[in-house]
Design an enzyme around this catalytic site. Structure first.
Site, PDB file in Angstrom:
ATOM      1  N   TYR A  97       0.596  -1.247   0.485  1.00 27.00           N
ATOM      2  CA  TYR A  97      -0.070  -0.657  -0.006  1.00 27.00           C
ATOM      3  C   TYR A  97       0.840   1.005  -0.213  1.00 27.00           C
ATOM      4  O   TYR A  97       1.656   2.104   1.199  1.00 27.00           O
ATOM      5  CB  TYR A  97      -0.787   0.069   1.199  1.00 27.00           C
ATOM      6  CG  TYR A  97      -1.878  -0.962   1.088  1.00 27.00           C
ATOM      7  CD1 TYR A  97      -2.431  -1.532  -0.101  1.00 27.00           C
ATOM      8  CD2 TYR A  97      -2.550  -1.091   2.492  1.00 27.00           C
ATOM      9  CE1 TYR A  97      -3.021  -2.703   0.202  1.00 27.00           C
ATOM     10  CE2 TYR A  97      -3.322  -2.370   2.289  1.00 27.00           C
ATOM     11  CZ  TYR A  97      -4.202  -2.661   1.173  1.00 27.00           C
ATOM     12  OH  TYR A  97      -5.321  -3.669   1.109  1.00 27.00           O
ATOM     13  N   HIS A 154      -2.019 -11.478   0.651  1.00 20.75           N
ATOM     14  CA  HIS A 154      -2.256 -10.756  -0.422  1.00 20.75           C
ATOM     15  C   HIS A 154      -3.614 -11.324  -1.645  1.00 20.75           C
ATOM     16  O   HIS A 154      -5.015 -11.035  -1.711  1.00 20.75           O
ATOM     17  CB  HIS A 154      -1.973  -9.450  -0.575  1.00 20.75           C
ATOM     18  CG  HIS A 154      -2.351  -9.042  -0.619  1.00 20.75           C
ATOM     19  ND1 HIS A 154      -1.805  -7.699  -0.784  1.00 20.75           N
ATOM     20  CD2 HIS A 154      -3.797  -8.168  -0.735  1.00 20.75           C
ATOM     21  CE1 HIS A 154      -2.250  -6.519  -0.859  1.00 20.75           C
ATOM     22  NE2 HIS A 154      -3.664  -7.048  -1.438  1.00 20.75           N
ATOM     23  N   PRO A 200     -16.621  -2.546   3.387  1.00 20.68           N
ATOM     24  CA  PRO A 200     -17.791  -2.708   3.558  1.00 20.68           C
ATOM     25  C   PRO A 200     -18.910  -2.195   3.711  1.00 20.68           C
ATOM     26  O   PRO A 200     -19.925  -2.449   3.433  1.00 20.68           O
ATOM     27  CB  PRO A 200     -17.290  -3.105   4.975  1.00 20.68           C
ATOM     28  CG  PRO A 200     -16.338  -2.296   5.774  1.00 20.68           C
ATOM     29  CD  PRO A 200     -15.518  -2.638   4.169  1.00 20.68           C
ATOM     30  N   GLY A 240     -17.762   3.735  -0.021  1.00 20.97           N
ATOM     31  CA  GLY A 240     -18.840   5.030   0.693  1.00 20.97           C
ATOM     32  C   GLY A 240     -19.967   4.963   0.278  1.00 20.97           C
ATOM     33  O   GLY A 240     -20.792   5.519   0.132  1.00 20.97           O
TER      34      GLY A 240
END
Length: 319
Positions: A56, A132, A210, A214
């Protein structure tokens, strides 16, 4: 915040924190001081698991996020659970976005990755270490054997997989039991095909994205445009077509907002929590107010009738 157990023994906050967006995928990286302050605020609010990965970052600093997590949590290391990942590198094409994934889970690569992650995270152990992505060139049994050795050496305490199928999970588990499987799970992505396997093997589900980045919070418009380098640009989750298909669900969630005082984002997380006691969502954010809002979802409990209504509205959505 309430707690949940992953894999029978790893206790984490019911809502945990996805850290990726502060370094990768949401436009320019958050300024270091701001990001560290946000992580410390999260810990003070009761978040105990912080989810990152060695990859990341961005072209100039591919490991940016692990460094942030390490700096932020080093003074409270024994109070938190750090989860990170190995086996993926982004193939940058000169811009902020990656053009592909480079997969490498060879034992020697894992060994190198864990040592580097430990240094960046400023810790002597990784609480939860994920593969990953499965590497088609490396059998799951090989990966699991390395994980077992790392556990024996105390360098990691638990391990898991991300985006793996049932066969891969079962083969890996037979060599070294897994604690968690990380998969996309939200109102927009409701694949529950692994649920029976995870329940049988006592593996927790860590739900990434989850709140669909947004899109299910009701705060964004059709075709929303984000900063340059933000992966949400062009995402089908923010398209007019998707918003139209889910309009009946959104209307019901808005009515629940009025009834319960919980936001649509909190209701979306509460729906996930209501699905199984071994699911832990990891929403990400760059804002203190969203951090607090997401944590508040731990106090929202949907009734059986409300869960059934949401499920029936979802079942009516045409793919």
């Amino acid at each position: 915040m309430k707690k949940r157990i992953l894999g029978g023994s790893l206790e984490v906050s019911e809502i945990s924190l996805g850290c990726m967006g502060l370094s990768h995928g949401n436009g320019p990286a958050t300024e270091e001081h701001t990001a560290i302050r946000l992580f410390r605020e999260a810990a003070e609010m009761g978040y105990t698991m912080f989810d990152t990965a060695e990859t990341y970052g961005f072209p100039a600093d591919p490991h940016h996020n692990e460094k942030l997590v390490g700096k932020a949590l080093r003074d409270i290391r024994d109070q938190v659970v750090i989860a990170t990942k190995f086996g993926v590198a982004f193939e940058y094409n000169g811009g902020e976005l990656h053009s592909g994934l480079l997969l490498d889970s060879r034992p020697e690569t894992i060994r190198k990755s864990v040592e580097q992650s430990l240094k960046r995270l400023q810790t002597d152990r990784i609480d939860l270490y994920y593969q990953h992505r499965p590497d088609p060139k490396v059998e799951p049994e090989v990966v699991a054997e390395v994980m077992g050795d790392l556990i024996k050496e105390g360098k990691i305490l638990h391990w898991g997989v991300s985006m793996a199928d049932e066969d891969y999970i079962r083969r890996a588990y037979a060599v070294c039991p897994l604690t968690a499987s990380q998969n996309v799970y939200s109102l927009f992505c409701r694949d529950e095909s692994l649920f029976s396997t995870l329940e049988e093997l006592n593996i927790g589900l860590v739900a990434c994205c989850p709140i669909a980045k947004g899109a299910v919070t009701g705060r964004y418009h059709r075709g929303e445009q984000f900063d340059k380098g933000d992966m949400r640009n062009g995402s089908a989750w923010f398209s007019g077509e998707t918003m139209d298909r889910y309009e009946p669900l959104f209307e019901y969630l808005k009515s629940l907002e009025q009834e319960t005082g919980a936001t649509m984002g909190q209701l979306s997380l509460a729906w996930i929590l209501g699905k199984r006691p071994w699911i832990v969502p990891i929403p990400g954010t760059r804002k203190s107010e969203r951090l607090k809002e997401n944590a508040g979802a731990s106090d929202v409990v949907l009734s059986d009738e409300q869960m059934k209504t949401i499920d029936s509205l979802l079942a009516a959505v045409k793919d």
